[in-house]
Design a protein around this motif. Structure first.
Motif, PDB file in Angstrom:
ATOM      1  N   VAL A   1       0.831  -1.203   0.000  1.00 53.74           N
ATOM      2  CA  VAL A   1       0.000   0.000   0.000  1.00 53.74           C
ATOM      3  C   VAL A   1       0.864   1.251   0.000  1.00 53.74           C
ATOM      4  CG1 VAL A   1      -1.643   1.358   1.380  1.00 53.74           C
ATOM      5  CG2 VAL A   1      -2.005  -1.094   1.062  1.00 53.74           C
ATOM      6  N   PHE A   2       1.907   1.265   0.825  1.00 49.48           N
ATOM      7  CA  PHE A   2       2.782   2.438   0.905  1.00 49.48           C
ATOM      8  C   PHE A   2       3.420   2.755  -0.438  1.00 49.48           C
ATOM      9  CE2 PHE A   2       3.673   1.140   5.572  1.00 49.48           C
ATOM     10  CZ  PHE A   2       2.452   1.649   5.970  1.00 49.48           C
TER      11      PHE A   2
ATOM     12  N   LYS B   1       2.328   1.814  -3.501  1.00 47.34           N
ATOM     13  CA  LYS B   1       1.333   2.086  -4.538  1.00 47.34           C
ATOM     14  C   LYS B   1       0.574   3.398  -4.352  1.00 47.34           C
ATOM     15  CE  LYS B   1       1.975  -1.625  -6.916  1.00 47.34           C
ATOM     16  NZ  LYS B   1       2.471  -1.574  -8.285  1.00 47.34           N
ATOM     17  N   ASP B   2       0.548   3.946  -3.140  1.00 49.94           N
ATOM     18  CA  ASP B   2      -0.205   5.167  -2.861  1.00 49.94           C
ATOM     19  C   ASP B   2       0.626   6.383  -3.283  1.00 49.94           C
ATOM     20  OD1 ASP B   2      -1.405   7.445  -1.649  1.00 49.94           O
ATOM     21  OD2 ASP B   2      -2.353   6.163  -0.147  1.00 49.94           O
ATOM     22  N   ARG B   3       0.284   6.977  -4.401  1.00 48.29           N
ATOM     23  CA  ARG B   3       1.054   8.108  -4.938  1.00 48.29           C
ATOM     24  C   ARG B   3       0.990   9.332  -4.026  1.00 48.29           C
ATOM     25  NH1 ARG B   3      -0.974   7.184 -11.007  1.00 48.29           N
ATOM     26  NH2 ARG B   3       0.470   5.514 -11.543  1.00 48.29           N
ATOM     27  N   ASP B   4      -0.165   9.583  -3.439  1.00 51.60           N
ATOM     28  CA  ASP B   4      -0.287  10.719  -2.529  1.00 51.60           C
ATOM     29  C   ASP B   4       0.621  10.532  -1.310  1.00 51.60           C
ATOM     30  OD1 ASP B   4      -2.099  12.027  -4.160  1.00 51.60           O
ATOM     31  OD2 ASP B   4      -3.846  11.200  -3.120  1.00 51.60           O
ATOM     32  N   PHE B   5       0.695   9.309  -0.807  1.00 46.01           N
ATOM     33  CA  PHE B   5       1.575   9.035   0.329  1.00 46.01           C
ATOM     34  C   PHE B   5       3.038   9.214  -0.074  1.00 46.01           C
ATOM     35  CE2 PHE B   5       3.962   5.921   3.002  1.00 46.01           C
ATOM     36  CZ  PHE B   5       3.862   6.611   4.192  1.00 46.01           C
ATOM     37  N   GLN B   6       3.397   8.765  -1.260  1.00 44.87           N
ATOM     38  CA  GLN B   6       4.770   8.947  -1.740  1.00 44.87           C
ATOM     39  C   GLN B   6       5.115  10.433  -1.844  1.00 44.87           C
ATOM     40  OE1 GLN B   6       7.171   6.583  -2.138  1.00 44.87           O
ATOM     41  NE2 GLN B   6       5.616   5.260  -1.210  1.00 44.87           N
TER      42      GLN B   6
END
Length: 104
Positions: free
Chosen positions: A48-49, A51-56
């Motif tokens: 999840v970490f 794949k989550d573009r906003d988190f990146q």
């Protein structure tokens, strides 16, 4: 085909709470891929970490370095070395309804 690939790494021990249905699915997925529940939770979160573009994007901000820890990390007993504690369970979930009785 499983979506998660499990490899060994240094681990810490932490306590998390899961919904009962989620805990059951973690156990089912662990059985499906022949891995531990700890490995499933660890790899699913890493997936999840990544794949989550906003988190990146968030990780690149100064706020990402100022986050207070809310994860309940358990300290290893003083008589254990780091290698022993690394082999311990990362997260364990058991309810009274799902407890298994082991026969001798």
């Amino acid at each position: 085909m499983p979506l998660l690939e499990i490899t060994q790494s240094r681990q810490i021990s932490a306590s998390v709470r899961l919904d009962e249905a989620t805990a059951a699915q973690v156990d089912q997925y662990a059985t499906f891929i022949r891995a531990s529940a700890d490995d499933v939770v660890n790899k699913a979160l890493n997936y999840v970490f990544v794949k989550d573009r906003d988190f990146q994007d968030f990780l690149k901000t100064p706020q990402a370095k100022q986050v207070s820890s809310t994860l309940r990390i358990r300290k290893a007993p003083a008589n254990e070395g780091p290698e022993q504690s690394a082999k311990k369970t990362v997260a364990a979930v058991e309810t009274v309804d799902s407890a298994r009785v082991l026969k001798a």
